[in-house]
Design a protein around this motif. Sequence first.
Motif, PDB file in Angstrom:
ATOM      1  N   TYR A 131      -1.165   1.144   1.150  1.00 54.82           N
ATOM      2  CA  TYR A 131      -2.400   1.107   1.937  1.00 54.82           C
ATOM      3  C   TYR A 131      -2.280   1.970   3.184  1.00 54.82           C
ATOM      4  CZ  TYR A 131      -4.869  -2.592  -0.581  1.00 54.82           C
ATOM      5  OH  TYR A 131      -5.549  -3.313  -1.509  1.00 54.82           O
ATOM      6  N   MET A 132      -1.137   1.873   3.836  1.00 58.15           N
ATOM      7  CA  MET A 132      -0.944   2.638   5.069  1.00 58.15           C
ATOM      8  C   MET A 132       0.535   2.634   5.431  1.00 58.15           C
ATOM      9  SD  MET A 132      -2.495  -0.122   7.811  1.00 58.15           S
ATOM     10  CE  MET A 132      -1.568   0.255   9.287  1.00 58.15           C
ATOM     11  N   LEU A 133       0.906   3.526   6.364  1.00 55.29           N
ATOM     12  CA  LEU A 133       2.264   3.540   6.903  1.00 55.29           C
ATOM     13  C   LEU A 133       2.185   3.221   8.389  1.00 55.29           C
ATOM     14  CD1 LEU A 133       2.372   5.540   4.327  1.00 55.29           C
ATOM     15  CD2 LEU A 133       4.503   6.308   5.330  1.00 55.29           C
ATOM     16  N   GLY A 134       3.180   2.516   8.889  1.00 56.80           N
ATOM     17  CA  GLY A 134       3.188   2.164  10.308  1.00 56.80           C
ATOM     18  C   GLY A 134       4.380   1.279  10.597  1.00 56.80           C
ATOM     19  N   PHE A 135       4.440   0.713  11.793  1.00 55.13           N
ATOM     20  CA  PHE A 135       5.501  -0.192  12.241  1.00 55.13           C
ATOM     21  C   PHE A 135       6.813   0.555  12.462  1.00 55.13           C
ATOM     22  CE2 PHE A 135       8.934  -3.155  10.547  1.00 55.13           C
ATOM     23  CZ  PHE A 135       9.217  -3.716  11.783  1.00 55.13           C
ATOM     24  N   LEU A 136       7.369   1.178  11.439  1.00 60.78           N
ATOM     25  CA  LEU A 136       8.555   2.026  11.557  1.00 60.78           C
ATOM     26  C   LEU A 136       8.228   3.353  10.881  1.00 60.78           C
ATOM     27  CD1 LEU A 136      11.379  -0.425  10.395  1.00 60.78           C
ATOM     28  CD2 LEU A 136      11.065   0.448  12.709  1.00 60.78           C
ATOM     29  N   PRO A 137       8.972   4.426  11.203  1.00 61.88           N
ATOM     30  CA  PRO A 137       8.722   5.691  10.499  1.00 61.88           C
ATOM     31  C   PRO A 137       8.892   5.486   8.994  1.00 61.88           C
ATOM     32  CG  PRO A 137      10.260   6.015  12.306  1.00 61.88           C
ATOM     33  CD  PRO A 137      10.061   4.531  12.165  1.00 61.88           C
ATOM     34  N   GLY A 138       7.838   5.760   8.252  1.00 59.44           N
ATOM     35  CA  GLY A 138       7.940   5.678   6.795  1.00 59.44           C
ATOM     36  C   GLY A 138       7.776   4.287   6.218  1.00 59.44           C
ATOM     37  N   PHE A 139       7.495   3.282   7.063  1.00 55.14           N
ATOM     38  CA  PHE A 139       7.320   1.921   6.529  1.00 55.14           C
ATOM     39  C   PHE A 139       5.958   1.809   5.852  1.00 55.14           C
ATOM     40  CE2 PHE A 139       6.123  -2.502   6.535  1.00 55.14           C
ATOM     41  CZ  PHE A 139       7.273  -3.117   6.075  1.00 55.14           C
ATOM     42  N   CYS A 140       5.971   1.406   4.565  1.00 56.23           N
ATOM     43  CA  CYS A 140       4.728   1.346   3.783  1.00 56.23           C
ATOM     44  C   CYS A 140       4.193  -0.073   3.712  1.00 56.23           C
ATOM     45  CB  CYS A 140       4.975   1.816   2.343  1.00 56.23           C
ATOM     46  SG  CYS A 140       5.565   3.497   2.235  1.00 56.23           S
ATOM     47  N   TYR A 141       2.921  -0.248   4.004  1.00 55.15           N
ATOM     48  CA  TYR A 141       2.258  -1.527   3.762  1.00 55.15           C
ATOM     49  C   TYR A 141       1.730  -1.495   2.335  1.00 55.15           C
ATOM     50  CZ  TYR A 141       2.428  -2.482   8.766  1.00 55.15           C
ATOM     51  OH  TYR A 141       2.851  -2.722  10.050  1.00 55.15           O
ATOM     52  N   LEU A 142       2.349  -2.309   1.449  1.00 51.85           N
ATOM     53  CA  LEU A 142       2.011  -2.274   0.028  1.00 51.85           C
ATOM     54  C   LEU A 142       1.097  -3.439  -0.326  1.00 51.85           C
ATOM     55  CD1 LEU A 142       5.598  -1.597  -1.391  1.00 51.85           C
ATOM     56  CD2 LEU A 142       3.818   0.070  -0.886  1.00 51.85           C
ATOM     57  N   GLY A 143       0.204  -3.186  -1.247  1.00 47.25           N
ATOM     58  CA  GLY A 143      -0.677  -4.258  -1.713  1.00 47.25           C
ATOM     59  C   GLY A 143      -0.303  -4.657  -3.118  1.00 47.25           C
ATOM     60  N   GLY A 144      -0.615  -5.899  -3.485  1.00 47.13           N
ATOM     61  CA  GLY A 144      -0.566  -6.288  -4.885  1.00 47.13           C
ATOM     62  C   GLY A 144       0.661  -7.032  -5.352  1.00 47.13           C
ATOM     63  N   LEU A 145       1.405  -7.693  -4.426  1.00 46.32           N
ATOM     64  CA  LEU A 145       2.571  -8.464  -4.876  1.00 46.32           C
ATOM     65  C   LEU A 145       2.104  -9.694  -5.679  1.00 46.32           C
ATOM     66  CD1 LEU A 145       5.686  -8.831  -4.720  1.00 46.32           C
ATOM     67  CD2 LEU A 145       5.289 -10.326  -2.750  1.00 46.32           C
ATOM     68  N   ASP A 146       2.754  -9.910  -6.827  1.00 48.16           N
ATOM     69  CA  ASP A 146       2.431 -11.042  -7.698  1.00 48.16           C
ATOM     70  C   ASP A 146       2.593 -12.365  -6.929  1.00 48.16           C
ATOM     71  OD1 ASP A 146       2.689 -13.158  -9.722  1.00 48.16           O
ATOM     72  OD2 ASP A 146       2.778 -11.477 -11.147  1.00 48.16           O
ATOM     73  N   GLU A 147       1.565 -13.203  -6.991  1.00 49.88           N
ATOM     74  CA  GLU A 147       1.569 -14.469  -6.238  1.00 49.88           C
ATOM     75  C   GLU A 147       2.765 -15.353  -6.546  1.00 49.88           C
ATOM     76  OE1 GLU A 147      -1.856 -17.015  -6.149  1.00 49.88           O
ATOM     77  OE2 GLU A 147      -3.173 -15.290  -5.795  1.00 49.88           O
ATOM     78  N   ARG A 148       3.264 -15.261  -7.784  1.00 52.27           N
ATOM     79  CA  ARG A 148       4.369 -16.140  -8.180  1.00 52.27           C
ATOM     80  C   ARG A 148       5.622 -15.919  -7.338  1.00 52.27           C
ATOM     81  NH1 ARG A 148       4.825 -14.739 -14.357  1.00 52.27           N
ATOM     82  NH2 ARG A 148       3.896 -12.799 -13.568  1.00 52.27           N
ATOM     83  N   ILE A 149       5.783 -14.711  -6.785  1.00 56.73           N
ATOM     84  CA  ILE A 149       7.019 -14.474  -6.014  1.00 56.73           C
ATOM     85  C   ILE A 149       6.765 -14.305  -4.507  1.00 56.73           C
ATOM     86  CG2 ILE A 149       8.416 -13.643  -7.946  1.00 56.73           C
ATOM     87  CD1 ILE A 149       7.814 -10.784  -7.089  1.00 56.73           C
TER      88      ILE A 149
END
Lengths: 246, 334
Positions: A131-149
Amino acid sequence: MQQVQILTEGDSSLLIVFGDEISPEINSRISAVVQLLKNQHIKGVIDLIPSYAALLINYNPQVISFSEIRSRVETILSMDVKAENRAKTIVEIPVLYGGDYGPDLQTIADHAGLSPEEVIKIHASRDYLIYMLGFLPGFCYLGGLDERIHTPRLASPRLRIREGSVGIGGNATGIYPMDSPGGWQLMGMTPVKTFDPNREVPILLEAGQYIRFIPIDEEEFQRIRTLVEKGEYECVVHHDSDKEDA
Amino acid sequence: MGFRVLKPGMQTTIQDLGRYGYQSQGISVSGAMDVRSFKIANLLLDNPENEAELEICLIGPTLKFTSATIIAITGGDFSPTINGKPAPLYTAIYVEKDDVLKFASARTGSRCYVAFSSYLDVPVVMGSRSTNMKSKTGGYHGRPLREDDYVGFRIKRRYLPFFLSRHLEPQKFDETAETLRVVMGPQTDMFTRQGLDTFLSGEFTVTSDFDRMGCRLDGPFVSTKNGSDIISDGIAFGAVQVPSHGKPIIMLSDRQTTGGYAKIATVASVDIPKLVQRKTDHKIRFEAITVEEAQALYLKEITELEELRKSIHVPCKEVLDCRLVAKRLTKLFV
């Protein structure tokens, strides 16, 4: 499509707000607009910061005024290509799960009531939108982790998480691009450097792309790490051909 | 060819005008906090506008030169001395090998800049020489200077045209309340009427939480309608975030690229130097102007800096006045 707003953020930035929710559709429209802006090489634009649902444009008011850049942006928004027509780029990230590389894999498995093998299978079985990068250089905010984990963060954060660690924090998953303190549950490590300031392309990943985690063994990890250190490793990248531009 | 650090000071970093083009990847801009003082130091030495300088914060360093060069010191007054003798501010100064340049603590302002005619020899990382302390890149090994560090020069440049003309009136940084002009937005509609009034009429105090990332203010409560959380978006230099505790935070050079608090306004570029030269307990107020007014002020400042550049790029008046020169020569020989 929601009404897009163009707002001022001081005398040298303009914020385009595309919506008020986190969704792959809005995010993919932002990626399309970023591409159009890059292709147009508008004089005076100095940086673009896409985020979940907005895009900040830094510009030099000595070169282009607010009203000029707003009208250029309006033109681009009106010609915005349909998000569905754009190619989907998937970057493969090899990960060695468990052991010393992922000390919390068992915790994640216990929390989910699954075996570590099942957790790995679930984690590596889908593509995650950046979705976006931020927080640290190259840190990726990812979407869509399976709810079970989904797994709560550590009660007490670690002072140092090693570069390349792959973890889960609540409903999010991601890669630590550099040594950093952090509270995520660590499940593995990638030998790939997602951030290297001395490389020609310092940051490997960009917003709008997808990540696919590929489980690897220790031997493969060491082989890739050696190549990475020599600057000879390149991640496997897929371009989803069904979604290529017409 | 360079200088050795005898004492590092509180936080002495190498900065230029910042690292643009990588914010989409989470890399902060960094760069000089007081861009005006930074630019004036470079123009005093006829340097390119973006040439890297030292940024000194609150307590200054002591440096020993290993070769001759020309320097210029701008910004706050840290009572600099060369071999114990006071060194003038806003003036091109010739320094010799083995000279010791010493700064005390900030008497006025809180930051000062040192430009060098022989250019600092640190690598360009991602298009900039600015120090990014968080990702440990750029500047001098990605960190503030420490005792015994050695910073080299890139070139031998010990001559400047019109050397005797290269001085300007030092800028004053006093302690009375400064009014910072702001452009309202982008998330103005998240604040209550009262919150907006409070922001534009109240007096705020600079707290000790004031570093290169941002400046936290204390003062009257700036109220939001419904909390302050937004879906994280990009942050501009000088953006004023107001978290739900109602106290504004002004985001500065080392700000993170994105953030999740509503931004009520953004400080006009020309007024950011006034803010970053404040100290703890100093007072500030905000006054709203339009984006067009803020951009006009920005253009006016660029013209003004260009005029300063021209004003010192001429032969020194004393040299042109024959009678004066004759008088001085007489003094020398009689």
